[in-house]
Structure formats: C-alpha cells, structure tokens
Design an enzyme around this catalytic site. Structure first.
Site, mmCIF file in Angstrom:
data_model
loop_
_atom_site.group_PDB
_atom_site.id
_atom_site.type_symbol
_atom_site.label_atom_id
_atom_site.label_comp_id
_atom_site.label_asym_id
_atom_site.label_seq_id
_atom_site.Cartn_x
_atom_site.Cartn_y
_atom_site.Cartn_z
ATOM 1 N N HIS A 1 -6.805 -8.101 -0.473
ATOM 2 C CA HIS A 1 -6.818 -6.957 0.433
ATOM 3 C C HIS A 1 -7.745 -7.280 1.601
ATOM 4 C CE1 HIS A 1 -5.857 -2.674 0.921
ATOM 5 N NE2 HIS A 1 -7.064 -2.532 1.441
ATOM 6 N N ASP B 1 0.799 -1.232 0.000
ATOM 7 C CA ASP B 1 0.000 0.000 0.000
ATOM 8 C C ASP B 1 0.834 1.287 0.000
ATOM 9 O OD1 ASP B 1 -1.290 -2.307 1.167
ATOM 10 O OD2 ASP B 1 -3.006 -1.017 1.566
ATOM 11 N N HIS C 1 -3.293 -4.351 3.013
ATOM 12 C CA HIS C 1 -4.254 -3.653 3.869
ATOM 13 C C HIS C 1 -3.746 -3.352 5.262
ATOM 14 C CE1 HIS C 1 -7.980 -2.169 5.574
ATOM 15 N NE2 HIS C 1 -7.977 -3.112 6.479
ATOM 16 N N HIS D 1 -10.493 1.384 0.212
ATOM 17 C CA HIS D 1 -10.555 2.831 0.014
ATOM 18 C C HIS D 1 -10.613 3.204 -1.462
ATOM 19 C CE1 HIS D 1 -10.300 3.946 4.144
ATOM 20 N NE2 HIS D 1 -9.124 3.359 4.333
#
Length: 265
Positions: free
Chosen positions: A152, A8, A177, A69
């Site tokens: 994720h 990420d 994540h 997100h």
C-alpha cells in the site's frame, strides 16, 4: 493456485459492489483465494468497521488487507485482534500496534501467506518495509514459497522497487492506495508477479471515489475541503487475478480485471 485480488473498497457503494457482484466475478475467474483491500470501506471512505468486515467475508472474501487509513475508525481497535483474516500493514510499530501484518490461508493442502506492507514515500514514516519484509519472508519460506503481498503505497517507484527487491522471494507484489488501475501487469525475471496498482472498487464516476466538486474546488482555491464519498452513478470493481505454482511459488500468469456496467473485462 489462483488468487483474485480486489483493490481498495470505497464507501457504501464499494461494499455493495462486492456483495452484489463478487459471486459472478468468482464464477467467471474461479479463484481459490479472494483478497480484498478494505481500508476505505466505511461510508466516509476511511477505515473499516466490524460489521463491514463481516459483510465482506460473508460475500466470499477470504482475506481483508488495510493501509494508511487502518486506524481512521476507532472501532477497529475493539476487534482487529480477534479478526483472523483482517491484516494491517506489517511495518507499523511492532510494540504498540494491535492486529497482525500477515496471515496464512490453506489452499487445497498448500499454504498461501498473505502479507500487507505500507510504503513511506509521501506517506507516514513507518518502519523500513524492505528490511522487515526480508526477515518475515525468510521465516515464512520455511513453511511455504507461496507469498502474496499487498503493498500500500503512493509512489510508483517505491512499489516497483520493493517488487524488484523481492523478485524470486515472493510470488507476487500488487500495489494499492492510488485507486487508479495501472496497465503494467507482468512477471518479473525471477517469476514474481507485479502490478503497480490494482485500482479501486466503488463509485466509478467519482474522483478516486470522492464527489468531484469538492476535489476540484480544492485545486481551484487551495483551501482545506471535506471530501465525501460519491453515492450515486455507476459502480466498479477493479483488481487482478494470478496463477501461482504451488510447488515453486512462481507466478505463471497475472492479468487485470474490471467489472463495470455489468461486464467483466
């Protein structure tokens, strides 16, 4: 084929770390495909914009994956359908969700399928990733056995469960994540590579990329708090790289990688 996967990307520092250091990392590792999770790449640490997507691609990224997100920045609705190498979790509702959950990459005449799925434990109750993955993978394997999945998810048990469930059906399952790189890179019995979490790219001295003070205060007073991305201090790139047999789709090697303080480890 060799794949470099980077966890990420968080905030401005995360994007800058990719732009400034990915060429050096690629020169050392020599991947043929580079995949980056970009779901936290905006300055606020949630979502992605078209300009950031283009910056990542311009830095040498081949595929950008997302996560919970994905929709935190509304701008994505304007460009995701046209972004050929930007994928969101496949198990969002099919009829109402823009974008796509997988893409195909040509690697020296071989095809690599890159999949993005999201877990459900401690997260949104999306469609069943196990059943949907079964159906999608059966379809893809008619074209190629080389299949990489970014899963994720929050729960380590769910990440390992889907990897074991898909062992032998996909080349690799790598978790994202939680932003903390795990020390369990391995090859499962039927030759699927697995890593619980690739870690994060961005502020090395934050708390999962956020400013520590607000996070600590949340634990102390149990009141809602606005978390902001840390913009100072050291930067880190975390992920893994793996080798896949083009003919069988089996992972033959998987190792974690971290770029910190100008050093690759």
């Amino acid at each position: 084929m060799r794949i470099l996967f980077i966890g990420d990307v968080v905030g401005n520092m995360g994007v800058q770390m990719i732009e400034n250091n990915l060429p050096k990392l690629k020169q050392e590792i020599k991947p043929q495909v580079t995949i980056v999770n970009g779901e936290n790449a905006t300055p606020m640490g949630r979502g992605i914009t078209q300009s950031i997507y283009k910056r990542l691609m311009g830095a040498g990224v081949d595929v950008v994956t997302l996560g919970n997100h994905a929709w935190s920045n509304n701008e994505i609705l304007d460009f995701i359908d046209d972004a050929k190498r930007l994928i969101r979790p496949y198990n969002f509702p099919k009829q109402t969700t823009p974008g796509k959950g997988y893409t195909m990459v040509n690697v020296n005449g071989s095809q690599l399928a890159v999949l993005n799925f999201q877990g459900r434990v401690f997260m949104d109750n999306l469609d069943d990733p196990f059943t949907l993955a079964d159906d999608l993978i059966a379809q893809i394997r008619q074209t190629t056995p080389c299949i990489f999945m970014d899963f994720h998810a929050e729960a380590t048990s769910e990440k390992l469960a889907i990897a074991r469930y898909l062992d032998g059906k996909v080349s690799a399952v790598v978790g994202t994540h939680t932003h903390v790189q795990t020390n369990d890179a391995r090859i499962l019995p039927k030759k699927t590579g697995f890593l619980t979490d690739a870690g994060m790219t961005g502020p090395a001295d934050g708390m999962l990329g956020m400013q520590p003070k607000s996070v600590i205060n949340r634990f102390l007073n149990q009141r809602p708090a606005r978390f902001e991305v840390l913009e100072t201090g050291r930067g880190v790139i975390a992920g893994c790289y793996l080798d896949i047999d083009d003919q069988t789709g089996h992972t033959t090697s998987i190792k974690t990688v971290k770029f910190l303080d100008g050093q690759i480890s």
